[in-house]
Design an enzyme around this catalytic site. Structure first.
Site, mmCIF file in Angstrom:
data_model
loop_
_atom_site.group_PDB
_atom_site.id
_atom_site.type_symbol
_atom_site.label_atom_id
_atom_site.label_comp_id
_atom_site.label_asym_id
_atom_site.label_seq_id
_atom_site.Cartn_x
_atom_site.Cartn_y
_atom_site.Cartn_z
ATOM 1 N N CYS A 241 0.845 -1.187 0.000
ATOM 2 C CA CYS A 241 0.000 0.000 0.000
ATOM 3 C C CYS A 241 0.881 1.238 0.000
ATOM 4 O O CYS A 241 1.835 1.319 0.777
ATOM 5 C CB CYS A 241 -0.904 -0.020 1.231
ATOM 6 S SG CYS A 241 -2.052 1.360 1.311
ATOM 7 N N HIS B 247 -9.072 -3.976 -2.490
ATOM 8 C CA HIS B 247 -8.132 -3.210 -1.662
ATOM 9 C C HIS B 247 -8.535 -1.735 -1.624
ATOM 10 O O HIS B 247 -8.600 -1.127 -0.553
ATOM 11 C CB HIS B 247 -6.720 -3.379 -2.232
ATOM 12 C CG HIS B 247 -5.661 -2.611 -1.512
ATOM 13 N ND1 HIS B 247 -4.699 -3.219 -0.739
ATOM 14 C CD2 HIS B 247 -5.397 -1.278 -1.454
ATOM 15 C CE1 HIS B 247 -3.898 -2.283 -0.232
ATOM 16 N NE2 HIS B 247 -4.295 -1.097 -0.659
ATOM 17 N N GLU B 248 -8.820 -1.170 -2.808
ATOM 18 C CA GLU B 248 -9.171 0.262 -2.868
ATOM 19 C C GLU B 248 -10.531 0.534 -2.246
ATOM 20 O O GLU B 248 -10.711 1.543 -1.556
ATOM 21 C CB GLU B 248 -9.106 0.778 -4.304
ATOM 22 C CG GLU B 248 -7.738 0.673 -4.959
ATOM 23 C CD GLU B 248 -6.580 1.194 -4.110
ATOM 24 O OE1 GLU B 248 -6.774 2.150 -3.333
ATOM 25 O OE2 GLU B 248 -5.482 0.644 -4.234
ATOM 26 N N HIS C 92 -10.292 0.830 1.404
ATOM 27 C CA HIS C 92 -9.835 2.157 1.845
ATOM 28 C C HIS C 92 -11.023 3.093 2.086
ATOM 29 O O HIS C 92 -10.989 3.923 2.989
ATOM 30 C CB HIS C 92 -8.920 2.794 0.793
ATOM 31 C CG HIS C 92 -7.479 2.461 0.953
ATOM 32 N ND1 HIS C 92 -6.737 2.803 2.062
ATOM 33 C CD2 HIS C 92 -6.622 1.817 0.117
ATOM 34 C CE1 HIS C 92 -5.492 2.383 1.902
ATOM 35 N NE2 HIS C 92 -5.393 1.780 0.739
#
Length: 160
Positions: free
Chosen positions: A90, A132-133, A136
């Site tokens: 990251c 993953h994004e 966030h």
């Protein structure tokens, strides 16, 4: 072209649930462009708006395949199946990597830079990057869900 500063852990914005974007405006379009420029400059394969200090539900992803740059406003996973485990890094947590379990295939719905609804089907690495994004946007970092976190060997490093 504007390169933004990437926020590093433990900045509190990385733990906030990002706010939905009510409509795609020229400011959101500029944000998408700046995010892509920042991601490519880093270099990384994905970036979420909270990573540049903006608590909005906006992501960009480019894993270097035929999909090219994917820009999504208010993305949400509408289907997911299978399982994979693999390394993730990251841009907001430099110097570490982790083995993370993810769905192997996802269907993500969102808006493009023109405010039109789009659906992105991702499998394998693309599915991993999208998840993953989107994590966030919910204040979740890969280190929270990794089976193992470690310092990568130099040749393995990738940012997302």
């Amino acid at each position: 072209m504007a390169i933004r500063i990437i926020v590093k852990h433990p900045d509190p914005v990385l733990r906030e649930k990002a706010k939905p974007v009510p409509q795609v405006t020229p400011n959101i379009q500029k944000l998408l462009t700046d995010m892509a420029d920042t991601m490519y400059d880093a270099p990384g394969v994905g970036l979420a708006a909270p990573q540049i200090g903006i608590s909005k539900r906006v992501i960009v992803v480019d894993i270097g395949d035929e999909h090219g740059l994917i820009e999504l406003v208010n993305p949400e996973i509408v289907e997911a199946d299978g399982e994979q485990i693999g390394p993730e890094g990251c841009l907001s947590i430099p110097g570490l990597q982790g083995d993370v379990r993810r769905k192997n295939r996802v269907k993500v719905k969102g808006l493009d830079r023109n405010g039109n609804e789009i659906v992105v089907d991702g499998e394998g690495y693309l599915a991993r990057a999208l998840q993953h994004e989107i994590d966030h946007l919910d204040g979740i970092l890969y280190v929270d869900i990794a089976d193992r976190v470690y310092e990568p060997k130099e040749e393995e490093e990738e940012g997302a």
